[in-house]
Write an enzyme that holds these catalytic residues in place. Structure first.
Site, short mmCIF file in Angstrom:
data_model
loop_
_atom_site.label_atom_id
_atom_site.label_comp_id
_atom_site.label_asym_id
_atom_site.label_seq_id
_atom_site.Cartn_x
_atom_site.Cartn_y
_atom_site.Cartn_z
N GLN A 196 0.85 -1.20 0.00
CA GLN A 196 0.00 0.00 0.00
C GLN A 196 0.89 1.24 0.00
OE1 GLN A 196 -2.96 0.18 -0.72
NE2 GLN A 196 -4.14 1.69 0.39
N HIS A 215 -1.88 -4.18 0.51
CA HIS A 215 -1.82 -4.54 -0.91
C HIS A 215 -2.42 -3.35 -1.65
CE1 HIS A 215 -2.59 -7.84 -4.20
NE2 HIS A 215 -1.85 -6.82 -4.64
N LEU A 216 -1.66 -2.74 -2.55
CA LEU A 216 -2.05 -1.46 -3.15
C LEU A 216 -3.48 -1.48 -3.69
CD1 LEU A 216 -1.31 1.40 -3.99
CD2 LEU A 216 -0.32 0.46 -6.09
N HIS A 217 -4.29 -0.55 -3.19
CA HIS A 217 -5.68 -0.45 -3.66
C HIS A 217 -6.24 0.93 -3.37
CE1 HIS A 217 -6.14 -1.38 0.62
NE2 HIS A 217 -7.38 -0.93 0.57
N PHE A 218 -7.20 1.31 -4.19
CA PHE A 218 -8.02 2.50 -4.00
C PHE A 218 -9.46 2.02 -3.81
CE2 PHE A 218 -4.37 3.76 -6.45
CZ PHE A 218 -4.08 5.06 -6.08
#
Length: 436
Positions: A194, A231-234
């Site tokens: 993230q 964990h990379l998210h928008f």
């Protein structure tokens, strides 16, 4: 190490008891995605925001609310299939009387009667941990479609398209805050932590622009600012009412660049101190300025939240310190009892309450008191703002050599130095904020 205990929000039906799952269940991992077929939405790279130099090229894109209809159609189909943990359309919502127009929602479905989990809140950048829940463990039935830039420079939607690389996926949030609540996970197979980078932020900006609906906003929470999945998210959803922060007056922030036409303003008389980026002619220039500001904050261990509004034309940036105060025992118990986690949506004025009694007595005084705990002190904000403006002026990603050039006294992280001193001023030394 600073930690807080909270119940993690369930974003996927596979989040609980996901250990050991993988091959054979049609997931989003390396075992199942390569060679599979998923729905695909392709977008044209947009040249403009306000429509000047490349207005003719962008005109046909701007007038097609195609993604809007595809996303909502697929989201409602997942609702009919019973993939959500509750029906968010039945949640009671009201506008709190007062000057700001805060929006309160009673969402008892997001309240988990389970044991709280301990989260570290003093480290914004953490390595990806494959042993913990991440979006590769999500079932493909929760995916609405892939979201990719078109190689043929055209907008199209394919119900089935072969996956050959690491896709950007739009998936449902099974614990929605409002209608159409989805997750954007860039390059899901790359297992990115993230951490915002220029490419991922530009992708989120394109999603906002492609939707073409001002009721659709995207949000981002860093670690330490109530992101609980590394964990990379928008996130994104639809809300017909304006967010209170969108109506807040601003004043121009003094900075020496205004590169690419980007204008930066400071919120006036809002409970949370923050900055607004807007006025740029190109989506990429605006994204570069905001991305550089975000990289500045995360590289210096300062938690933050981002709201992308007005179809990508305005971006709000909020450095915050609520989790730090909570870990240090400095938040009023009355506020803690409401179990509100002030992430991007709450900071922007959409406050999700989990208990009926809190919803019934919600007032503007309560909302202001909650958000005041989030905000940096005036002195600290001024120091952080100066550094953000310097970073935004470059509009460029730092090199690895530049990142290694961070100078911190006694090798103490910025956040660690703020323990019991979240009002401490910051000083700029060799291009980096160093605490006294």
């Amino acid at each position: 190490m600073l930690t807080i205990k909270r119940c993690p929000t369930i974003l996927s039906n596979y989040q609980e008891g996901s250990e050991g799952l993988g091959c054979g269940r049609n997931c989003l991992g390396q075992c199942c995605v390569p060679g599979s077929k998923l729905p695909l939405y392709t977008f044209k790279r947009r040249h403009t925001i306000t429509g000047e130099k490349y207005a003719d090229k962008d005109a046909e894109v701007a007038n097609i609310p195609f993604l809007d209809s595809v996303l909502l159609g697929e989201w409602e189909e997942r609702m009919q299939r019973g993939l959500f943990r509750y029906d968010v359309t039945t949640c009671e919502t009201k506008v709190i009387p007062g000057n700001y127009g805060f929006i309160a929602q009673l969402n008892e479905g997001r309240h988990l009667k389970k044991r709280p989990t301990e989260f570290r809140v003093d480290k914004v950048l953490q390595d990806f941990d494959p042993s913990k829940f991440n979006f590769t463990k999500v079932g493909q039935e929760e995916v609405l479609f892939r979201f990719e830039e078109s190689a043929e420079n055209k907008v199209q939607y394919l119900e089935k398209a072969l996956v050959l690389d690491s896709p950007n996926v739009i998936a449902i949030n099974v614990s929605p805050i409002d209608y159409g609540h989805v997750l954007l996970v860039p390059r899901v197979l790359d297992c990115l932590p993230q951490r915002i980078d220029h490419d991922s932020l530009l992708l989120a900006m394109h999603l906002a622009a492609e939707a073409g609906n001002t009721s659709f906003r995207l949000g981002y929470n860093s670690l330490g600012a109530f992101a609980t999945i590394n964990h990379l998210h928008f996130q994104a959803y639809y809300l017909a009412l304006p967010f209170p922060v969108e109506k807040t007056p601003t004043k121009r922030a003094p900075w020496k660049s205004e590169k690419g036409g980007v204008k930066i303003s400071e919120l006036c008389n809002y409970p949370v101190r923050g900055l607004v980026f807007e006025g740029c002619n190109t989506l990429e220039n605006l994204s570069n300025a905001v991305g550089s500001a975000c990289i500045c904050l995360q590289d210096n261990n300062i938690p933050y939240n981002v709201l992308i509004a007005d179809c990508g034309k305005r971006v709000f940036l909020f450095p915050q310190c609520y989790a730090e105060k909570q870990a240090l025992g400095e938040v009023d118990q009355e506020i803690l009892d409401t179990q509100v986690n002030p992430a991007v949506w709450e900071i922007s004025g959409h406050i999700v309450l989990k208990r009926k009694q809190d919803f019934d007595r919600a007032s503007e005084d309560y909302a202001c008191k909650l958000l005041a705990e989030v905000s940096l002190s005036e002195e600290r904000f001024e120091e952080v703002k100066d550094y953000i403006l310097e970073a935004a002026a470059t509009g460029e990603m730092q090199t690895e050599e530049e990142e290694r050039a961070v100078v911190v006294e006694d090798e103490v992280p910025v956040y660690d130095s703020l323990k019991n001193n979240h009002n401490a001023p910051m000083h700029i030394t060799e291009g980096r904020p160093i605490l006294p």
